[in-house]
Design a protein around this motif. Structure first.
Motif, PDB file in Angstrom:
ATOM      1  N   LEU A  88     -37.162   5.743   6.843  1.00 57.26           N
ATOM      2  CA  LEU A  88     -36.184   6.802   6.600  1.00 57.26           C
ATOM      3  C   LEU A  88     -35.133   6.344   5.595  1.00 57.26           C
ATOM      4  O   LEU A  88     -34.745   7.093   4.705  1.00 57.26           O
ATOM      5  CB  LEU A  88     -35.532   7.229   7.916  1.00 57.26           C
ATOM      6  CG  LEU A  88     -36.429   8.044   8.845  1.00 57.26           C
ATOM      7  CD1 LEU A  88     -35.844   8.083  10.253  1.00 57.26           C
ATOM      8  CD2 LEU A  88     -36.628   9.441   8.311  1.00 57.26           C
ATOM      9  N   GLY A  89     -34.687   5.108   5.736  1.00 63.07           N
ATOM     10  CA  GLY A  89     -33.711   4.561   4.801  1.00 63.07           C
ATOM     11  C   GLY A  89     -34.240   4.508   3.378  1.00 63.07           C
ATOM     12  O   GLY A  89     -33.503   4.767   2.423  1.00 63.07           O
ATOM     13  N   ALA A  90     -35.511   4.194   3.216  1.00 61.36           N
ATOM     14  CA  ALA A  90     -36.115   4.140   1.882  1.00 61.36           C
ATOM     15  C   ALA A  90     -36.169   5.510   1.223  1.00 61.36           C
ATOM     16  O   ALA A  90     -36.138   5.624  -0.009  1.00 61.36           O
ATOM     17  CB  ALA A  90     -37.530   3.551   1.973  1.00 61.36           C
ATOM     18  N   LEU A  91     -36.226   6.551   2.043  1.00 58.15           N
ATOM     19  CA  LEU A  91     -36.296   7.919   1.519  1.00 58.15           C
ATOM     20  C   LEU A  91     -34.923   8.491   1.158  1.00 58.15           C
ATOM     21  O   LEU A  91     -34.834   9.468   0.413  1.00 58.15           O
ATOM     22  CB  LEU A  91     -36.977   8.831   2.541  1.00 58.15           C
ATOM     23  CG  LEU A  91     -38.439   8.512   2.833  1.00 58.15           C
ATOM     24  CD1 LEU A  91     -38.920   9.296   4.044  1.00 58.15           C
ATOM     25  CD2 LEU A  91     -39.312   8.790   1.630  1.00 58.15           C
ATOM     26  N   LEU A  92     -33.856   7.897   1.675  1.00 54.05           N
ATOM     27  CA  LEU A  92     -32.503   8.429   1.491  1.00 54.05           C
ATOM     28  C   LEU A  92     -32.159   8.811   0.050  1.00 54.05           C
ATOM     29  O   LEU A  92     -31.655   9.906  -0.174  1.00 54.05           O
ATOM     30  CB  LEU A  92     -31.459   7.432   2.004  1.00 54.05           C
ATOM     31  CG  LEU A  92     -31.172   7.431   3.491  1.00 54.05           C
ATOM     32  CD1 LEU A  92     -30.148   6.350   3.823  1.00 54.05           C
ATOM     33  CD2 LEU A  92     -30.677   8.766   3.961  1.00 54.05           C
ATOM     34  N   PRO A  93     -32.396   7.956  -0.920  1.00 54.40           N
ATOM     35  CA  PRO A  93     -31.971   8.309  -2.284  1.00 54.40           C
ATOM     36  C   PRO A  93     -32.690   9.523  -2.871  1.00 54.40           C
ATOM     37  O   PRO A  93     -32.228  10.098  -3.848  1.00 54.40           O
ATOM     38  CB  PRO A  93     -32.303   7.056  -3.094  1.00 54.40           C
ATOM     39  CG  PRO A  93     -32.424   5.961  -2.106  1.00 54.40           C
ATOM     40  CD  PRO A  93     -32.911   6.602  -0.845  1.00 54.40           C
ATOM     41  N   THR A  94     -33.792   9.923  -2.288  1.00 54.60           N
ATOM     42  CA  THR A  94     -34.622  10.978  -2.853  1.00 54.60           C
ATOM     43  C   THR A  94     -34.528  12.289  -2.083  1.00 54.60           C
ATOM     44  O   THR A  94     -35.035  13.306  -2.521  1.00 54.60           O
ATOM     45  CB  THR A  94     -36.094  10.502  -2.857  1.00 54.60           C
ATOM     46  OG1 THR A  94     -36.146   9.169  -3.373  1.00 54.60           O
ATOM     47  CG2 THR A  94     -36.959  11.358  -3.730  1.00 54.60           C
ATOM     48  N   VAL A  95     -33.859  12.286  -0.945  1.00 49.26           N
ATOM     49  CA  VAL A  95     -33.852  13.429  -0.033  1.00 49.26           C
ATOM     50  C   VAL A  95     -32.541  14.198  -0.148  1.00 49.26           C
ATOM     51  O   VAL A  95     -31.481  13.604  -0.292  1.00 49.26           O
ATOM     52  CB  VAL A  95     -34.045  12.922   1.416  1.00 49.26           C
ATOM     53  CG1 VAL A  95     -33.867  14.029   2.423  1.00 49.26           C
ATOM     54  CG2 VAL A  95     -35.403  12.267   1.564  1.00 49.26           C
ATOM     55  N   ASN A  96     -32.645  15.537  -0.061  1.00 50.12           N
ATOM     56  CA  ASN A  96     -31.427  16.344   0.022  1.00 50.12           C
ATOM     57  C   ASN A  96     -31.346  16.970   1.412  1.00 50.12           C
ATOM     58  O   ASN A  96     -32.279  16.880   2.205  1.00 50.12           O
ATOM     59  CB  ASN A  96     -31.359  17.390  -1.099  1.00 50.12           C
ATOM     60  CG  ASN A  96     -32.449  18.427  -1.022  1.00 50.12           C
ATOM     61  OD1 ASN A  96     -32.804  18.909   0.061  1.00 50.12           O
ATOM     62  ND2 ASN A  96     -32.998  18.804  -2.171  1.00 50.12           N
ATOM     63  N   SER A  97     -30.227  17.609   1.711  1.00 46.89           N
ATOM     64  CA  SER A  97     -30.005  18.127   3.064  1.00 46.89           C
ATOM     65  C   SER A  97     -31.005  19.220   3.437  1.00 46.89           C
ATOM     66  O   SER A  97     -31.425  19.306   4.595  1.00 46.89           O
ATOM     67  CB  SER A  97     -28.571  18.625   3.240  1.00 46.89           C
ATOM     68  OG  SER A  97     -28.302  19.666   2.331  1.00 46.89           O
ATOM     69  N   ASP A  98     -31.401  20.062   2.490  1.00 46.95           N
ATOM     70  CA  ASP A  98     -32.393  21.097   2.789  1.00 46.95           C
ATOM     71  C   ASP A  98     -33.732  20.477   3.167  1.00 46.95           C
ATOM     72  O   ASP A  98     -34.398  20.949   4.098  1.00 46.95           O
ATOM     73  CB  ASP A  98     -32.588  22.034   1.601  1.00 46.95           C
ATOM     74  CG  ASP A  98     -31.387  22.924   1.347  1.00 46.95           C
ATOM     75  OD1 ASP A  98     -30.584  23.135   2.282  1.00 46.95           O
ATOM     76  OD2 ASP A  98     -31.252  23.406   0.204  1.00 46.95           O
TER      77      ASP A  98
END
Length: 122
Positions: free
Chosen positions: A77-87
């Protein structure tokens, strides 16, 4: 025998769904399983087969200790953080809840990394 808890399955579903959303945004199409596995590994160092094994509840001896599973999913999940938005996050959480409600009823699940961590990055 129960290999994975519903909360572990929830987190795995969120990881899987986020990776699919990111792939779709970048490629403009839905991935096949092989394409998704390659993309997840090369882009985020995520073992999508491990994630799917949790979702399908088929077990993985390498990560038999619950804390290790949670640590691994948290790192994904942490690795995905920079690429994910709230929607994207809200969609994945809703999809995970819908999937698990058919198996486990209407329980409340939490991410192994806090929503606050996601929101601060968004």
């Amino acid at each position: 025998m129960q290999y994975f808890s519903p909360e572990q399955q929830y987190n795995a579903w969120v990881v899987s769904d986020l990776v699919k959303q990111i792939f779709h945004r970048r490629a403009g199409c839905s991935p096949g399983i092989h394409e998704l596995a390659v993309f997840a590994e090369e882009t985020f160092q995520i073992d999508i087969d491990f994630v799917f094994s949790i979702i399908m509840n088929i077990g993985d001896i390498e990560f038999a200790i619950p804390e290790e599973i949670e640590k691994k999913l948290s790192s994904y999940l942490g690795a995905l953080l920079p690429t994910v938005n709230s929607d994207m996050l809200e969609t994945s959480k809703a999809n995970a809840n819908a999937f698990l409600s058919r198996r486990h009823g209407n329980a409340e699940y939490h991410l192994f990394v806090s929503d606050d961590a996601f929101m601060k990055k968004l």
